[in-house]
Scaffold this active site. Structure first.
Site, mmCIF file in Angstrom:
data_model
loop_
_atom_site.group_PDB
_atom_site.id
_atom_site.type_symbol
_atom_site.label_atom_id
_atom_site.label_comp_id
_atom_site.label_asym_id
_atom_site.label_seq_id
_atom_site.Cartn_x
_atom_site.Cartn_y
_atom_site.Cartn_z
ATOM 1 N N ARG A 147 37.032 26.126 47.029
ATOM 2 C CA ARG A 147 36.498 26.937 46.050
ATOM 3 C C ARG A 147 36.228 26.502 44.850
ATOM 4 N NH1 ARG A 147 39.629 32.224 43.398
ATOM 5 N NH2 ARG A 147 40.145 30.882 41.858
ATOM 6 N N TYR A 159 37.628 31.555 34.329
ATOM 7 C CA TYR A 159 38.199 32.527 34.676
ATOM 8 C C TYR A 159 38.819 32.475 35.979
ATOM 9 C CZ TYR A 159 34.434 33.735 37.802
ATOM 10 O OH TYR A 159 33.466 33.787 38.545
ATOM 11 N N ASP A 207 34.362 32.498 43.750
ATOM 12 C CA ASP A 207 34.504 33.933 43.645
ATOM 13 C C ASP A 207 34.041 34.448 42.207
ATOM 14 O OD1 ASP A 207 36.129 36.158 43.211
ATOM 15 O OD2 ASP A 207 37.991 34.965 43.832
ATOM 16 N N HIS A 209 34.624 37.431 41.183
ATOM 17 C CA HIS A 209 35.898 38.318 40.636
ATOM 18 C C HIS A 209 35.008 39.580 40.122
ATOM 19 C CE1 HIS A 209 40.119 37.149 39.972
ATOM 20 N NE2 HIS A 209 39.664 36.132 40.766
ATOM 21 N N GLU A 233 32.453 35.485 46.742
ATOM 22 C CA GLU A 233 33.612 36.402 46.959
ATOM 23 C C GLU A 233 33.595 37.521 45.846
ATOM 24 O OE1 GLU A 233 37.100 34.360 47.044
ATOM 25 O OE2 GLU A 233 38.364 36.169 46.463
ATOM 26 N N GLU A 259 40.181 41.591 48.344
ATOM 27 C CA GLU A 259 41.639 41.062 48.118
ATOM 28 C C GLU A 259 42.329 42.436 47.277
ATOM 29 O OE1 GLU A 259 40.652 37.692 45.747
ATOM 30 O OE2 GLU A 259 41.304 38.488 43.942
ATOM 31 N N ARG A 280 39.323 40.218 52.990
ATOM 32 C CA ARG A 280 40.113 39.341 52.343
ATOM 33 C C ARG A 280 41.295 39.876 51.858
ATOM 34 N NH1 ARG A 280 39.875 35.591 48.597
ATOM 35 N NH2 ARG A 280 41.348 35.017 50.204
ATOM 36 N N GLU A 336 43.015 31.186 52.420
ATOM 37 C CA GLU A 336 43.242 30.848 51.255
ATOM 38 C C GLU A 336 44.684 30.103 51.144
ATOM 39 O OE1 GLU A 336 43.119 33.726 48.086
ATOM 40 O OE2 GLU A 336 42.327 32.409 46.746
ATOM 41 N N TRP A 399 37.859 41.730 35.593
ATOM 42 C CA TRP A 399 38.639 40.509 35.754
ATOM 43 C C TRP A 399 38.403 40.309 37.349
ATOM 44 C CZ3 TRP A 399 42.746 38.009 37.591
ATOM 45 C CH2 TRP A 399 42.684 36.278 37.261
#
Ligand code: EZ4
Ligand code: CO
Length: 399
Positions: A147, A159, A207, A209, A233, A259, A280, A336, A399
């Site tokens: 990643r 980040y 990712d 986010h 992602e 996630e 995820r 992951e 975030w």
């Protein structure tokens, strides 16, 4: 068989973890992970005050019934605190059942569908040279997929990675800054450079986010197509499943999401309309092993694969549960894996192994994790928060 006690163990061996230990009248015990990064104490209270008293005297073999009792019986359904608490109970009961059967958990989930579980690791850097070094370090550790996260020119922090806490802040969150335009211009250049340096074969992930609008995400997916990502992602905020329709219509870059989800309802549109490629969720945040198995079976009908969330804030107990599922299910995608510190691995001694970039749950009965309660107690909880994110004019952003 009866549950005679259940302890909630809060420990901070470098970072905080919440663990439930269920004890039975026959001496067999089970562990479950209930760690909710930055909101740990809410889950501790939910478990200790409202769940443990209800478990005492019940039959640990009745996993599905206990899950339904805690989920439907609460009346107030879903949410990360509730589902992390239920996850810990469900996982601990699977651990007990597998120990009683004297089998590693994956055997109770249908047995191994593969020999080992492939992983991806995290690489990040403020600039390209730092990023390249980080990718080389992960490759040297054996990771078969990476990643890639980088700094954006003009912004202070990368980040999605842990920053050293400014001691002056105490327990207050670090504040990051954000500029979506600068990010969208920068990222394709970064992937172009990474492909030139590391070639076409290395699986690369990214990712976002939750930071983009649907049209920004669609554009980013298209801009990244030449670099053949394994996935993009969390491109848009997780609450709005319909947003992925627009993204999906505009790009063939594979999409991964979930996630922060905590029930299958968060996936209904995404899965049934085939808007994503990978689910995820983590055992720890999704109500445990039982609902994860149901999610994967639902996803399998739509050629969607697993990609269980595996950052450091999932404890080795949650990681072990994930690896047993990964080995057993047919539609496994990737796992992951960030690993844990030596101290965390000493608090949670585990049978799972990481070799040549692949995980295996081991053959110990149950989850294969033992909690060293004395060592856990020697490293108490310390308040800590995830960063928050503000645009350059001060507005709070995702975030
Ligand atoms: O930022 O688990 O894909 N992995 C991630 C993680 C999350 C943390 C939040 O607690 O996005 O690193
Ligand atoms: Co993520």
């Amino acid at each position: 068989m009866k549950i005679v006690d259940a302890k909630v163990v809060l420990t901070g061996p470098g970072r905080n973890f919440v663990t439930l230990k269920v004890e039975t009248d026959e001496g067999v015990t089970g562990l479950g992970d209930a760690t909710l990064n930055g909101r740990e104490l809410a889950v501790v209270g939910y478990l200790r005050d409202h769940v443990v008293p209800l478990l005492l005297g019940s039959d640990p073999h009745r996993i599905e019934d206990t899950w339904q009792f805690l989920y439907r019986g609460a009346y107030w359904r879903r949410g990360p605190v509730t589902m992390a608490a239920i996850a810990a109970v469900d996982t601990a009961l699977w651990d007990i059942k597998a120990k009683v059967a004297n089998l590693p958990l994956y055997q109770l989930l249908g047995g191994a569908s593969r020999d080992r579980v492939r992983t991806y690791g995290h690489a990040s850097g403020r600039n390209l040279p730092e990023l390249f070094d980080s990718i080389r370090a992960r490759l040297a550790e054996g990771y078969p997929a990476i990643r890639v996260q980088t700094g954006v020119p003009g912004l202070k922090l990368v980040y999605g990675v842990r920053h050293a806490q400014d001691p002056g802040l105490g327990a207050r969150p670090v504040v990051e800054d954000w500029d979506t335009g600068a990010y969208l211009r920068n990222l394709p250049r970064v992937f172009d450079a990474v492909r030139q340096e590391f070639g076409p074969d290395l699986p690369l992930l990214h990712d976002a986010h939750h930071r983009l609008t649907p049209s920004q995400a669609a554009r980013l997916g298209k801009d990244l197509e030449p670099y053949d990502l394994f996935w993009l992602e969390d491109c848009t905020p997780a609450e709005n499943q319909e947003a992925l329709r627009l993204v999906r219509a505009h790009t063939t870059t594979p999409l991964a999401i979930g996630e922060v989800f905590n029930t299958v309802f968060d996936y209904q549109t995404l899965v049934s309309e085939q808007l994503i490629d990978y689910v995820r969720s983590a055992v720890t945040h999704f109500g445990g092993v039982s609902p994860m198995r149901k999610l994967f079976d639902f996803a399998a009908q739509y050629q969607i694969k697993s990609a269980i969330h595996g950052p450091e804030d999932i404890s080795p107990v949650g990681m072990a549960a994930a690896i047993h599922l990964d080995l057993a299910i047919h539609n496994f995608g990737i796992q992951e894996y960030s690993g844990h510190t030596d101290l965390t691995n000493a608090v949670f001694r585990h049978a799972y192994t990481f070799t040549d970039g692949h995980l295996h749950p081991g053959e110990a009965p149950g989850l294969g994790v033992e909690l060293d309660e004395e060592l856990a107690a020697a490293h108490p909880y310390e308040p800590a928060y995830l960063p928050v994110n503000r645009l350059q004019d001060g507005t709070v952003h995702d975030w």
